[in-house]
Design a protein around this motif. Structure first.
Motif, PDB file in Angstrom:
ATOM      1  N   ASN A 187     -36.186 -23.230 -33.657  1.00  0.00           N
ATOM      2  CA  ASN A 187     -35.221 -22.742 -32.686  1.00  0.00           C
ATOM      3  C   ASN A 187     -35.738 -22.915 -31.256  1.00  0.00           C
ATOM      4  OD1 ASN A 187     -32.721 -21.247 -32.010  1.00  0.00           O
ATOM      5  ND2 ASN A 187     -34.184 -19.707 -31.310  1.00  0.00           N
ATOM      6  N   ARG A 188     -36.997 -22.609 -31.038  1.00  0.00           N
ATOM      7  CA  ARG A 188     -37.583 -22.780 -29.700  1.00  0.00           C
ATOM      8  C   ARG A 188     -37.570 -24.253 -29.291  1.00  0.00           C
ATOM      9  NH1 ARG A 188     -42.918 -19.514 -28.746  1.00  0.00           N
ATOM     10  NH2 ARG A 188     -42.471 -20.346 -26.688  1.00  0.00           N
ATOM     11  N   LEU A 189     -37.881 -25.140 -30.216  1.00  0.00           N
ATOM     12  CA  LEU A 189     -37.847 -26.579 -29.914  1.00  0.00           C
ATOM     13  C   LEU A 189     -36.448 -27.047 -29.566  1.00  0.00           C
ATOM     14  CD1 LEU A 189     -40.319 -27.989 -32.605  1.00  0.00           C
ATOM     15  CD2 LEU A 189     -40.678 -27.888 -30.116  1.00  0.00           C
ATOM     16  N   ASN A 227     -32.689 -28.728 -25.259  1.00  0.00           N
ATOM     17  CA  ASN A 227     -31.353 -28.604 -24.644  1.00  0.00           C
ATOM     18  C   ASN A 227     -31.393 -28.048 -23.227  1.00  0.00           C
ATOM     19  OD1 ASN A 227     -30.107 -29.608 -26.921  1.00  0.00           O
ATOM     20  ND2 ASN A 227     -29.935 -27.586 -27.875  1.00  0.00           N
ATOM     21  N   GLY A 228     -32.559 -27.934 -22.666  1.00  0.00           N
ATOM     22  CA  GLY A 228     -32.619 -27.580 -21.272  1.00  0.00           C
ATOM     23  C   GLY A 228     -33.288 -26.317 -20.955  1.00  0.00           C
ATOM     24  N   LEU A 231     -29.794 -18.827 -36.298  1.00  0.00           N
ATOM     25  CA  LEU A 231     -30.255 -19.207 -34.961  1.00  0.00           C
ATOM     26  C   LEU A 231     -29.489 -20.424 -34.444  1.00  0.00           C
ATOM     27  CD1 LEU A 231     -34.098 -18.638 -35.403  1.00  0.00           C
ATOM     28  CD2 LEU A 231     -32.522 -17.276 -33.985  1.00  0.00           C
ATOM     29  N   ARG A 232     -29.206 -21.377 -35.323  1.00  0.00           N
ATOM     30  CA  ARG A 232     -28.385 -22.526 -34.911  1.00  0.00           C
ATOM     31  C   ARG A 232     -26.978 -22.078 -34.539  1.00  0.00           C
ATOM     32  NH1 ARG A 232     -27.878 -26.218 -39.363  1.00  0.00           N
ATOM     33  NH2 ARG A 232     -28.971 -24.805 -40.753  1.00  0.00           N
ATOM     34  N   ARG A 233     -26.446 -21.126 -35.313  1.00  0.00           N
ATOM     35  CA  ARG A 233     -25.107 -20.587 -35.017  1.00  0.00           C
ATOM     36  C   ARG A 233     -25.090 -19.910 -33.662  1.00  0.00           C
ATOM     37  NH1 ARG A 233     -22.943 -15.757 -34.613  1.00  0.00           N
ATOM     38  NH2 ARG A 233     -24.788 -14.687 -35.369  1.00  0.00           N
ATOM     39  N   LYS A 234     -26.049 -19.067 -33.400  1.00  0.00           N
ATOM     40  CA  LYS A 234     -26.099 -18.320 -32.141  1.00  0.00           C
ATOM     41  C   LYS A 234     -26.202 -19.264 -30.945  1.00  0.00           C
ATOM     42  CE  LYS A 234     -27.941 -13.949 -33.811  1.00  0.00           C
ATOM     43  NZ  LYS A 234     -27.173 -12.948 -33.095  1.00  0.00           N
ATOM     44  N   ALA A 235     -26.881 -20.380 -31.113  1.00  0.00           N
ATOM     45  CA  ALA A 235     -27.034 -21.344 -30.015  1.00  0.00           C
ATOM     46  C   ALA A 235     -25.703 -21.946 -29.590  1.00  0.00           C
ATOM     47  CB  ALA A 235     -28.018 -22.444 -30.419  1.00  0.00           C
ATOM     48  N   LYS A 285     -19.382 -26.735 -37.930  1.00  0.00           N
ATOM     49  CA  LYS A 285     -19.991 -26.957 -36.609  1.00  0.00           C
ATOM     50  C   LYS A 285     -21.498 -26.703 -36.645  1.00  0.00           C
ATOM     51  CE  LYS A 285     -15.850 -25.610 -34.093  1.00  0.00           C
ATOM     52  NZ  LYS A 285     -15.217 -24.543 -33.310  1.00  0.00           N
ATOM     53  N   VAL A 286     -21.908 -25.666 -37.348  1.00  0.00           N
ATOM     54  CA  VAL A 286     -23.334 -25.307 -37.408  1.00  0.00           C
ATOM     55  C   VAL A 286     -24.085 -26.262 -38.321  1.00  0.00           C
ATOM     56  CG1 VAL A 286     -24.980 -23.493 -38.051  1.00  0.00           C
ATOM     57  CG2 VAL A 286     -22.826 -22.890 -36.925  1.00  0.00           C
TER      58      VAL A 286
END
Length: 173
Positions: A165-167, A172-173, A120-124, A102-103
């Motif tokens: 990560n910020r981008l 995503n909103g 960071l992608r995982r946490k999102a 998934k990540v």
């Protein structure tokens, strides 16, 4: 497994592709894990079957082959961070294979902070996670640690992971 050196991300991705189990664990060549690490982490997964990711704490140790003089001459000696335990290092991760899918893979070409970028992608994704409140890995400090060898590259890689990560969050909103 052997392959031409293409960087840490490609090496990690190759290991993930070759692995056949339901769980994935990572260990850098200069680190160690405690013998009961997997048993303890799998126990957390058993108690909470929806858990997708588990980490724990790492401690540090100076390479025994380094002389006392070499240790005290190392810039990290004065910072004394190495006297404490910290959570979340990749050598403490235990990941369900389906979550890894998934990540997505570690980003090839990311020479530093590839694990931070992936994490960071995982946490999102806000998937269930757990932390073992115990030290389960030990990180060896020596003169040629990748993160010590090129501190500018390491800092740049971390900054790049944070910016990406910020981008992602902004998109995503």
């Amino acid at each position: 497994l052997r392959q031409q050196n293409q960087g840490v991300s490609v090496a990690r991705n190759t290991g993930v592709e070759a692995a056949t189990g339901a769980f994935l664990a990572f260990l850098d060549a200069d680190d160690t894990v405690l013998p009961d690490r997997l048993e303890r982490q799998l126990g957390l997964f058993d108690h909470a079957p929806d858990t997708q990711f588990c980490d724990g704490f790492s401690s540090y140790f100076w390479c025994p082959q380094m002389s006392e003089h070499a240790r005290r001459s190392d810039h990290r000696w004065a910072q004394a961070f190495w006297e404490n335990q910290y959570p979340g290092h990749i050598s403490t991760w235990l990941v369900r294979r389906n979550m890894m899918a998934k990540v997505g893979p570690f980003e090839p070409g990311c020479a530093y902070s590839e694990d931070t970028d992936w994490n960071l992608r995982r946490k999102a994704l806000n998937l269930p996670e757990a932390r073992l409140d115990a030290c389960i890995s030990r990180r060896r400090l020596h003169p040629t640690n990748a993160t010590n060898h090129n501190r500018t590259g390491n800092a740049s890689g971390l900054l790049q992971a944070i910016r990406k990560n910020r981008l992602r969050h902004a998109a995503n909103g």
